[in-house]
Motif scaffolding. Structure first.
Motif, PDB file in Angstrom:
ATOM      1  N   UNK A   8       0.819  -1.202   0.000  1.00 33.06           N
ATOM      2  CA  UNK A   8       0.000   0.000   0.000  1.00 33.06           C
ATOM      3  C   UNK A   8       0.857   1.259   0.000  1.00 33.06           C
ATOM      4  N   UNK A   9       0.535   2.222  -0.876  1.00 33.31           N
ATOM      5  CA  UNK A   9       1.202   3.500  -0.845  1.00 33.31           C
ATOM      6  C   UNK A   9       0.318   4.537  -1.521  1.00 33.31           C
ATOM      7  N   UNK A  10       0.600   5.828  -1.204  1.00 31.11           N
ATOM      8  CA  UNK A  10      -0.208   6.922  -1.712  1.00 31.11           C
ATOM      9  C   UNK A  10       0.648   7.826  -2.598  1.00 31.11           C
ATOM     10  N   UNK A  11       0.027   8.360  -3.668  1.00 34.16           N
ATOM     11  CA  UNK A  11       0.688   9.347  -4.519  1.00 34.16           C
ATOM     12  C   UNK A  11      -0.349  10.387  -4.900  1.00 34.16           C
ATOM     13  N   UNK A  12       0.124  11.586  -5.243  1.00 33.85           N
ATOM     14  CA  UNK A  12      -0.771  12.595  -5.784  1.00 33.85           C
ATOM     15  C   UNK A  12      -1.104  12.226  -7.214  1.00 33.85           C
ATOM     16  N   UNK A  13      -2.383  12.305  -7.575  1.00 31.25           N
ATOM     17  CA  UNK A  13      -2.813  11.856  -8.891  1.00 31.25           C
ATOM     18  C   UNK A  13      -2.551  12.919  -9.941  1.00 31.25           C
ATOM     19  N   UNK A  14      -2.154  12.511 -11.169  1.00 33.70           N
ATOM     20  CA  UNK A  14      -2.058  13.479 -12.264  1.00 33.70           C
ATOM     21  C   UNK A  14      -3.445  13.955 -12.651  1.00 33.70           C
ATOM     22  N   UNK A  81       2.819 -11.431 -14.108  1.00 38.25           N
ATOM     23  CA  UNK A  81       2.671 -10.781 -12.799  1.00 38.25           C
ATOM     24  C   UNK A  81       3.407 -11.549 -11.709  1.00 38.25           C
ATOM     25  N   UNK A  82       3.998 -10.811 -10.785  1.00 38.95           N
ATOM     26  CA  UNK A  82       4.692 -11.409  -9.656  1.00 38.95           C
ATOM     27  C   UNK A  82       3.785 -11.395  -8.431  1.00 38.95           C
ATOM     28  N   UNK A  83       4.255 -12.018  -7.367  1.00 35.22           N
ATOM     29  CA  UNK A  83       3.489 -12.021  -6.118  1.00 35.22           C
ATOM     30  C   UNK A  83       3.267 -10.601  -5.616  1.00 35.22           C
ATOM     31  N   UNK A  84       4.280  -9.738  -5.772  1.00 34.64           N
ATOM     32  CA  UNK A  84       4.132  -8.343  -5.370  1.00 34.64           C
ATOM     33  C   UNK A  84       3.077  -7.623  -6.203  1.00 34.64           C
ATOM     34  N   UNK A  85       2.993  -7.958  -7.489  1.00 43.02           N
ATOM     35  CA  UNK A  85       1.996  -7.315  -8.347  1.00 43.02           C
ATOM     36  C   UNK A  85       0.580  -7.622  -7.887  1.00 43.02           C
ATOM     37  N   UNK A  86       0.357  -8.855  -7.445  1.00 44.44           N
ATOM     38  CA  UNK A  86      -0.975  -9.247  -6.995  1.00 44.44           C
ATOM     39  C   UNK A  86      -1.368  -8.569  -5.676  1.00 44.44           C
ATOM     40  N   UNK A  87      -0.375  -8.179  -4.876  1.00 41.91           N
ATOM     41  CA  UNK A  87      -0.670  -7.597  -3.573  1.00 41.91           C
ATOM     42  C   UNK A  87      -0.568  -6.074  -3.553  1.00 41.91           C
ATOM     43  N   UNK A  88      -0.175  -5.476  -4.666  1.00 39.53           N
ATOM     44  CA  UNK A  88       0.011  -4.023  -4.678  1.00 39.53           C
ATOM     45  C   UNK A  88      -1.309  -3.274  -4.494  1.00 39.53           C
ATOM     46  N   UNK A  89      -1.266  -2.230  -3.691  1.00 42.45           N
ATOM     47  CA  UNK A  89      -2.400  -1.308  -3.518  1.00 42.45           C
ATOM     48  C   UNK A  89      -1.864   0.100  -3.702  1.00 42.45           C
ATOM     49  N   UNK A  90      -2.312   0.776  -4.740  1.00 41.51           N
ATOM     50  CA  UNK A  90      -1.888   2.149  -5.023  1.00 41.51           C
ATOM     51  C   UNK A  90      -3.059   3.087  -4.754  1.00 41.51           C
ATOM     52  N   UNK A  92      -4.286   6.939  -5.019  1.00 42.51           N
ATOM     53  CA  UNK A  92      -4.012   8.242  -5.618  1.00 42.51           C
ATOM     54  C   UNK A  92      -4.950   9.275  -5.002  1.00 42.51           C
ATOM     55  N   UNK A  93      -4.362  10.369  -4.547  1.00 41.68           N
ATOM     56  CA  UNK A  93      -5.107  11.402  -3.829  1.00 41.68           C
ATOM     57  C   UNK A  93      -5.545  12.481  -4.811  1.00 41.68           C
ATOM     58  N   UNK A  94      -6.848  12.690  -4.897  1.00 40.33           N
ATOM     59  CA  UNK A  94      -7.439  13.719  -5.744  1.00 40.33           C
ATOM     60  C   UNK A  94      -8.091  14.772  -4.853  1.00 40.33           C
ATOM     61  N   UNK A  95      -8.537  15.840  -5.452  1.00 45.03           N
ATOM     62  CA  UNK A  95      -9.237  16.885  -4.705  1.00 45.03           C
ATOM     63  C   UNK A  95     -10.607  16.360  -4.279  1.00 45.03           C
ATOM     64  N   UNK A  96     -10.773  16.101  -2.984  1.00 42.53           N
ATOM     65  CA  UNK A  96     -12.061  15.671  -2.456  1.00 42.53           C
ATOM     66  C   UNK A  96     -12.274  14.176  -2.391  1.00 42.53           C
ATOM     67  N   UNK A  97     -11.343  13.377  -2.939  1.00 42.58           N
ATOM     68  CA  UNK A  97     -11.517  11.921  -2.888  1.00 42.58           C
ATOM     69  C   UNK A  97     -10.190  11.219  -3.134  1.00 42.58           C
ATOM     70  N   UNK A  98     -10.182   9.934  -2.827  1.00 41.77           N
ATOM     71  CA  UNK A  98      -9.035   9.071  -3.101  1.00 41.77           C
ATOM     72  C   UNK A  98      -9.510   7.860  -3.892  1.00 41.77           C
ATOM     73  N   UNK A  99      -8.722   7.474  -4.880  1.00 42.93           N
ATOM     74  CA  UNK A  99      -9.035   6.264  -5.638  1.00 42.93           C
ATOM     75  C   UNK A  99      -7.921   5.256  -5.448  1.00 42.93           C
ATOM     76  N   UNK A 100      -8.286   4.049  -5.019  1.00 42.87           N
ATOM     77  CA  UNK A 100      -7.322   2.976  -4.848  1.00 42.87           C
ATOM     78  C   UNK A 100      -7.355   2.021  -6.024  1.00 42.87           C
ATOM     79  N   UNK A 101      -6.203   1.537  -6.417  1.00 40.36           N
ATOM     80  CA  UNK A 101      -6.083   0.534  -7.487  1.00 40.36           C
ATOM     81  C   UNK A 101      -5.462  -0.707  -6.876  1.00 40.36           C
TER      82      UNK A 101
END
Length: 396
Positions: A8-14, A81-90, A92-101
């Motif tokens: 799991x990690x957070x980034x600012x969304x484009x 896909x690797x084991x890490x790919x299956x467990x990744x949670x990204x 992205x922080x937007x104005x007023x909401x967050x979207x997880x992938x």
């Protein structure tokens, strides 16, 4: 696979604004005739436009998905896909909401393996046009949407359903590799959406089974049972798009000709896979349209493709090669099978219900309430067998 670091990690969304401008510019050049044709193909569907109660939600989904797809475009898959790919949670922080992938690199690999261009995926799901809604006959509390071009289907999911989908994802991808023309719906993404500090909502994206939809006459959702499996049809001449159910199909058949044995075999393979995952309550989606004269036979405007069978690739000259598919020369044509007179759209959907304690108790309750009647909540083995029997009984 080159991708952001796992876990799991957070980034600012484009911002999708540049993409929106490009899409708007293209759509402005499409012309009046194109827009009229597009509107005709949407009859029975409702645009989620300003003023609609779900407009704000879908705008956030569109902006979030545009940014999420940009990540996979910037970091394309470079291998399985690797084991890490299956467990990744990204997140992205937007104005007023967050979207997880969730498991983003794994789904990006699947989209790539299906020949879906990320640019097209981003344009269809991003802010280039309003999502569409149809009158659902489902008894769940889920929300359903279509992308503006009707290629992709979005559905809200419970958290436990999302956990089941992600737990089964590695085996699901292996099954699709082994059986490229499996009837299983192609799941293309799993996401979460949190507005302000509210509760997370989850949704999935999959290829629409009913695509291209322009000439489809009737749509059905089949579970192979009878309890609560009737839908009151729309009045004659009504533009409403309704998905009918098992009891509405009584007295009808699916005429596949020589491809019937292929379908029966693929149903056995796919339902056995779902049984082994301890799943039930999935549906066979089915629709049909009349073939036009120039669409009948191996010639015409169709691309004649050979799917790898369970034994491997078969020659077109081999007798009994029942895995041949007539597919339109267009995207998403994974679930189309032609009979002598009709084109059929077929796909297994809703692959997230596990036969756990909750469903076992529901089975006991329904057994008391509906004695000697067929209902949906049964063991995965019986559910798979019963649905295969329904297909066998209703095909020729």
């Amino acid at each position: 696979m080159a991708a952001p670091s796992p876990g799991p990690h957070e980034v600012l969304a484009p911002s999708p604004e540049a993409g929106c401008k490009a899409i708007t510019s293209r759509s402005g050049r499409r012309g009046l005739l194109w827009r009229l044709r597009d509107k005709q193909l949407r009859l029975g569907l409702f645009e989620i436009s300003p003023g609609h109660e779900l407009h704000r939600l879908t705008c956030m989904m569109q902006a979030g998905l545009w940014a999420a797809t940009q990540v996979s475009m910037d970091h394309p898959p470079r291998g399985l896909p690797t084991e890490d790919d299956f467990s990744e949670v990204l997140t992205q922080v937007h104005k007023g909401f967050e979207l997880g992938t969730l498991a983003g690199p794994a789904f990006a690999w699947l989209r790539h393996s299906l020949g879906l261009a990320e640019e097209d995926y981003q344009a269809a799901l991003g802010p280039g046009g309003p999502y569409l809604q149809f009158l659902s006959t489902s008894k769940s509390n889920a929300s359903f949407f279509l992308s503006h071009d009707q290629r992709f289907f979005l559905k809200t999911q419970r958290r436990r359903e999302v956990r089941a989908l992600l737990a089964h994802l590695p085996r699901y991808l292996q099954h699709l590799q082994r059986h490229p023309h499996s009837l299983l719906a192609r799941l293309l993404g799993v996401h979460s959406l949190r507005v302000a500090r509210g509760k997370k909502k989850y949704f999935i994206i999959m290829q629409s089974v009913f695509y291209p939809a322009g000439r489809i006459a009737e749509r059905y959702d089949i579970k192979g049972c009878e309890v609560s499996r009737w839908v009151e049809p729309a009045p004659e001449g009504s533009p409403l798009v309704l998905v009918l159910k098992d009891l509405n199909f009584q007295g009808k058949t699916i005429d596949l000709g020589p491809q019937r044995s292929w379908l029966l075999r693929q149903m056995e393979l796919d339902t056995a896979f779902l049984r082994d995952l301890n799943l039930l309550d999935y549906s066979l989606l089915m629709a049909s349209q009349h073939l036009q004269e120039d669409e009948r036979g191996p010639g015409s405007s169709l691309v004649f493709r050979t799917a790898r069978s369970v034994q491997g690739v078969q020659s077109l000259d081999e007798p009994g090669a029942q895995n041949l598919r007539l597919l339109p020369d267009g995207p998403n044509a994974l679930h189309i099978l032609d009979g002598p007179e009709q084109r059929y759209f077929l796909g297994l959907v809703d692959l997230a219900t596990v036969y756990g304690l909750r469903k076992r108790l529901e089975y006991l309750w329904k057994a008391l309430r509906y004695p000697n009647r067929a209902f949906s909540t049964v063991s995965p083995a019986l559910y798979a067998r019963r649905l295969c029997q329904w297909v066998e009984a209703h095909t020729e």
